[in-house]
Design an enzyme around this catalytic site. Structure first.
Site, PDB file in Angstrom:
ATOM      1  N   ARG A 229      16.749  15.741  37.908  1.00 21.51           N
ATOM      2  CA  ARG A 229      17.905  16.103  37.082  1.00 21.51           C
ATOM      3  C   ARG A 229      18.163  17.597  37.269  1.00 21.51           C
ATOM      4  NH1 ARG A 229      19.032  11.617  37.010  1.00 21.51           N
ATOM      5  NH2 ARG A 229      19.365  10.182  35.287  1.00 21.51           N
TER       6      ARG A 229
ATOM      7  N   GLU B   7      26.660  18.978  36.471  1.00 22.16           N
ATOM      8  CA  GLU B   7      27.293  18.239  37.575  1.00 22.16           C
ATOM      9  C   GLU B   7      28.466  17.390  37.088  1.00 22.16           C
ATOM     10  OE1 GLU B   7      23.907  15.971  39.014  1.00 22.16           O
ATOM     11  OE2 GLU B   7      24.518  14.211  37.886  1.00 22.16           O
TER      12      GLU B   7
ATOM     13  N   HIS C 284      24.831  13.173  43.454  1.00 25.18           N
ATOM     14  CA  HIS C 284      23.989  12.242  42.665  1.00 25.18           C
ATOM     15  C   HIS C 284      24.007  10.849  43.314  1.00 25.18           C
ATOM     16  CE1 HIS C 284      22.137  11.681  38.456  1.00 25.18           C
ATOM     17  NE2 HIS C 284      21.687  10.756  39.264  1.00 25.18           N
TER      18      HIS C 284
HETATM   19  P1  NAD Z   1       8.536   8.025  35.796  1.00 26.32           P
HETATM   20  O1  NAD Z   1       8.678   7.987  34.317  1.00 26.32           O
HETATM   21  O2  NAD Z   1       7.918   6.845  36.494  1.00 26.32           O
HETATM   22  O3  NAD Z   1       7.686   9.314  36.233  1.00 26.32           O
HETATM   23  C1  NAD Z   1       7.878  10.577  35.677  1.00 26.32           C
HETATM   24  C2  NAD Z   1       6.593  11.381  35.785  1.00 26.32           C
HETATM   25  O4  NAD Z   1       6.853  12.668  35.241  1.00 26.32           O
HETATM   26  C3  NAD Z   1       5.430  10.775  34.989  1.00 26.32           C
HETATM   27  O5  NAD Z   1       4.271  10.691  35.799  1.00 26.32           O
HETATM   28  C4  NAD Z   1       5.245  11.759  33.839  1.00 26.32           C
HETATM   29  O6  NAD Z   1       3.892  11.863  33.402  1.00 26.32           O
HETATM   30  C5  NAD Z   1       5.733  13.056  34.445  1.00 26.32           C
HETATM   31  N1  NAD Z   1       6.128  14.048  33.450  1.00 26.32           N
HETATM   32  C6  NAD Z   1       6.774  13.851  32.276  1.00 26.32           C
HETATM   33  N2  NAD Z   1       6.950  15.021  31.631  1.00 26.32           N
HETATM   34  C7  NAD Z   1       6.414  15.991  32.420  1.00 26.32           C
HETATM   35  C8  NAD Z   1       6.275  17.395  32.306  1.00 26.32           C
HETATM   36  N3  NAD Z   1       6.745  18.049  31.239  1.00 26.32           N
HETATM   37  N4  NAD Z   1       5.667  18.063  33.296  1.00 26.32           N
HETATM   38  C9  NAD Z   1       5.185  17.401  34.390  1.00 26.32           C
HETATM   39  N5  NAD Z   1       5.252  16.064  34.532  1.00 26.32           N
HETATM   40  C10 NAD Z   1       5.873  15.368  33.572  1.00 26.32           C
HETATM   41  O7  NAD Z   1       9.995   8.335  36.365  1.00 26.32           O
HETATM   42  P2  NAD Z   1      10.575   7.986  37.810  1.00 26.32           P
HETATM   43  O8  NAD Z   1      11.017   6.551  37.857  1.00 26.32           O
HETATM   44  O9  NAD Z   1       9.627   8.458  38.854  1.00 26.32           O
HETATM   45  O10 NAD Z   1      11.925   8.866  37.805  1.00 26.32           O
HETATM   46  C11 NAD Z   1      11.880  10.283  37.674  1.00 26.32           C
HETATM   47  C12 NAD Z   1      13.278  10.822  37.392  1.00 26.32           C
HETATM   48  O11 NAD Z   1      14.090  10.690  38.551  1.00 26.32           O
HETATM   49  C13 NAD Z   1      14.081  10.035  36.335  1.00 26.32           C
HETATM   50  O12 NAD Z   1      13.710  10.399  35.017  1.00 26.32           O
HETATM   51  C14 NAD Z   1      15.510  10.418  36.647  1.00 26.32           C
HETATM   52  O13 NAD Z   1      15.909  11.547  35.908  1.00 26.32           O
HETATM   53  C15 NAD Z   1      15.446  10.764  38.143  1.00 26.32           C
HETATM   54  N6  NAD Z   1      16.235   9.804  38.942  1.00 26.32           N
HETATM   55  C16 NAD Z   1      17.260  10.281  39.703  1.00 26.32           C
HETATM   56  C17 NAD Z   1      18.022   9.404  40.469  1.00 26.32           C
HETATM   57  C18 NAD Z   1      19.142   9.895  41.348  1.00 26.32           C
HETATM   58  O14 NAD Z   1      20.004   9.098  41.745  1.00 26.32           O
HETATM   59  N7  NAD Z   1      19.158  11.174  41.728  1.00 26.32           N
HETATM   60  C19 NAD Z   1      17.752   8.032  40.430  1.00 26.32           C
HETATM   61  C20 NAD Z   1      16.702   7.575  39.649  1.00 26.32           C
HETATM   62  C21 NAD Z   1      15.944   8.470  38.909  1.00 26.32           C
END
Ligand code: NAD
Length: 339
Positions: free
Chosen positions: A232, A261, A301
């Protein structure tokens, strides 16, 4: 039930009609936000996507609302605490695209490390068939710093291993068994910044990840490293990013997400009506600086956007709605504790 689908595409409508036959269905390509409320508002369920903004004004305007689902993994566009206090259930799509987003992140990494965009652009725009000035670097043997070892981060690590990269990672909740299984080591955030040749972000946007990379710590990044953000926009302070690129701290950046964005898609409205939070105008301007920099690749995105992922997203969303109707709880409720 009266169910409204926002930001829906034509190919999705027939599938939804088949799966939710018997319900009153409303479809629109538009986003749902306080500025774009539909005339019809007595929906029991709304399904939205990133770009809609489910805030106090929207929740208050939908008097029958019982469930809001988002067809995305990120859910920072929904005021979860408020929804919960109003007894409105939520649903999201936790696992549609770990490979989809991870593959895109690597696309950005390769595009930067091998100057692929510049190579194609030179030939198409100038017709000059020459590799002079297009030298890149190998990924093999380089260190990848993965911030967030959740679903997407783990898939990125698997891909990186295929490129024979060393992987270090930072997570607020490390999983030591995962490190052993996938062959990486956890580091502190500062260590990761200082040792990584490429840093890739895979944390959700939360208060704890707001400007995780900022003016104070961006100088700790190894000189010339690449930064890739498919998480994000606001996980990175845009002003710090611009400064790091200008100062040569970062060698380049691949950004599928930007702070502010939402504004980029419709700048005409911004010019006509102003920004609701004027202090964010500076970020809008900084985004244009980023887009124009030769060592920065910005994509709109787009990381989630494959046909396979979209089918999985739609199926999970329908499942969320069906289980809510049948059992009173979505199949995948948004985890409020993580918000
Ligand atoms: P997930 O929940 O499986 O993994 C997130 C990880 O971040 C977890 O291991 C968690 O422990 C860690 N985390 C949480 N807070 C933290 C902090 N303060 N410091 C360090 N680590 C921390 O999520 P995911 O499925 O891997 O997705 C991650 C992110 O990717 C989503 O939340 C979304 O915002 C983004 N995303 C973007 C797109 C895109 O099209 N660009 C698509 C899907 C997801």
């Amino acid at each position: 039930m009266k169910i409204a689908f926002f930001q829906i595409e034509d190919w999705e409508i027939e599938h939804i009609k088949e799966q939710l036959a018997g319900h009153e269905l409303f479809f629109t390509k538009d986003k749902l936000s306080a500025e774009a409320l539909p005339a019809d508002r007595d929906f029991d369920i709304v399904s939205v996507f990133v770009g809609s903004k489910i805030d106090q004004a929207v929740l208050a305007a939908l008097p029958n609302l019982k469930l809001v689902t988002t067809r995305s993994t990120g859910f920072d566009h929904i005021d979860l605490a408020l929804a919960q206090s109003m007894n409105i259930a939520t649903g999201y799509v936790p696992g549609y695209g770990e490979n989809t987003v991870a593959e895109f992140a690597f696309g950005l990494i390769l595009a930067l490390s091998r100057k692929i965009y510049e190579s194609v652009d030179r030939l198409k725009e100038t017709g000059v068939y020459s590799y002079v000035g297009l030298r890149g670097f190998d990924l093999q043997g380089k260190t990848l710093g993965v911030v967030g070892t959740g679903r997407i981060g783990q898939h990125v690590i698997r891909i990186a291993k295929g490129f024979s990269m060393n992987v270090i990672a930072y997570d607020a909740f490390p999983k030591p068994e995962l490190a052993t299984e996938l062959g990486f080591t956890y580091a502190t955030f500062d260590e990761l910044l200082g040792k990584s040749d490429v840093i890739t972000l895979h944390v959700p946007y939360l208060p704890s990840t707001h400007h995780l990379i900022n003016m104070e710590n961006i100088g700790k990044i190894k000189k010339g490293a690449l930064l890739v953000n498919t998480a994000r926009g606001a996980v990175v302070d845009t002003a710090a990013l611009v400064k790091a690129l200008a100062d040569g701290i970062l060698g380049g950046a691949g950004l599928d997400v930007l702070e502010e964005e939402g504004v980029l898609a419709d700048e005409k409205t911004l010019v006509l009506y102003g920004h609701p939070e004027e202090h964010n105008l500076k970020t809008v301007l900084e985004n244009h600086v980023l887009i124009d920099l030769p060592n920065v690749l910005v994509t709109p995105h787009n990381a989630f956007n494959t046909q396979e992922a979209l089918q999985r997203i739609l199926d999970t969303d329908i499942c969320n709605i069906q289980e809510f109707i049948g059992q009173g709880v979505a199949k995948c409720p948004i985890p409020v504790a993580k918000a």
